[in-house]
Design an enzyme around this catalytic site. Sequence first.
Site, PDB file in Angstrom:
ATOM      1  N   LEU A 128       0.843  -1.193   0.000  1.00  0.00           N
ATOM      2  CA  LEU A 128       0.000   0.000   0.000  1.00  0.00           C
ATOM      3  C   LEU A 128       0.877   1.241   0.000  1.00  0.00           C
ATOM      4  CD1 LEU A 128      -2.585  -1.013   2.778  1.00  0.00           C
ATOM      5  CD2 LEU A 128      -2.826  -1.291   0.297  1.00  0.00           C
ATOM      6  N   ASP A 129       0.369   2.311  -0.612  1.00  0.00           N
ATOM      7  CA  ASP A 129       1.048   3.600  -0.514  1.00  0.00           C
ATOM      8  C   ASP A 129       1.159   3.997   0.955  1.00  0.00           C
ATOM      9  OD1 ASP A 129       1.090   3.759  -3.278  1.00  0.00           O
ATOM     10  OD2 ASP A 129      -0.715   4.997  -3.394  1.00  0.00           O
ATOM     11  N   ARG A 130       2.103   4.853   1.247  1.00  0.00           N
ATOM     12  CA  ARG A 130       2.340   5.251   2.636  1.00  0.00           C
ATOM     13  C   ARG A 130       1.077   5.759   3.309  1.00  0.00           C
ATOM     14  NH1 ARG A 130       3.329   9.921   5.133  1.00  0.00           N
ATOM     15  NH2 ARG A 130       3.523  11.047   3.187  1.00  0.00           N
TER      16      ARG A 130
END
Length: 243
Positions: A61-63
């Site tokens: 997942l993106d940050r």
Amino acid sequence: MDSIPSAKPSEPAIITEDDDLLVVDKPGGMVCHSAQRAEFTSLADWVREHGVATPRMINRLDRETSGLVVIAKNERAAKILGKQVLRREIAKEYVAICWGEFQDDRGVIEQPIGLAPGAVVFTRREVRADGQACVTEWEVERRLPGFTILRLRPQTGRAHQLRVHLQWLGHPIVGDKIYGPDEKLYLEFIEKGVTDEMLTKLLLPRHALHACRVTLRHPTSQQPVTFAAELPADMRDFIGEHS
């Protein structure tokens, strides 16, 4: 929504664990892998501290995206699940809070995505004819004044896919620093962090995207298993304030 406790703001919550899998609910703001900026503790480091020497993340997942990350605890499980990924057998579902009110109840976005030349943020993507094929199914879960809560089911797994597709549709995700009102807000965030002025434009300090459900075949039993994670507090609070 599913009634599984959401993760604490500072660390992941363990959804389930066995000899093959560790499934966690990652908080928004934590990178999956080690970052250059020391203040961004990574999920991989957290998993190693938990006792998994070699974290093998099946999804990332993106940050700023919160939600479910599936980690294989051994090479055998990683290979089996990796084949499921390649065959697109792992079903993922997200919840997003978007700007604007959708007229239709559901739809499918089939638009290729590639890097955006000339963008001030070098990782920015855009819909472009020579990009990689991308498919996103969406369904309205709830409409709020000025906003819509969506269920998203990506059929492909490209970087930033959901964020790019929703921007292309004219309904970017609330809080998105790259695909929201001005991509320069991301550069400002890198330099200064979240400022009050930034919040007046974004409404949230991170983008409102949460990986809420994952279904796969267990690497040992080969039986379908589904994992779920409740919306985190920041998204629940936003919905409550705008209902």
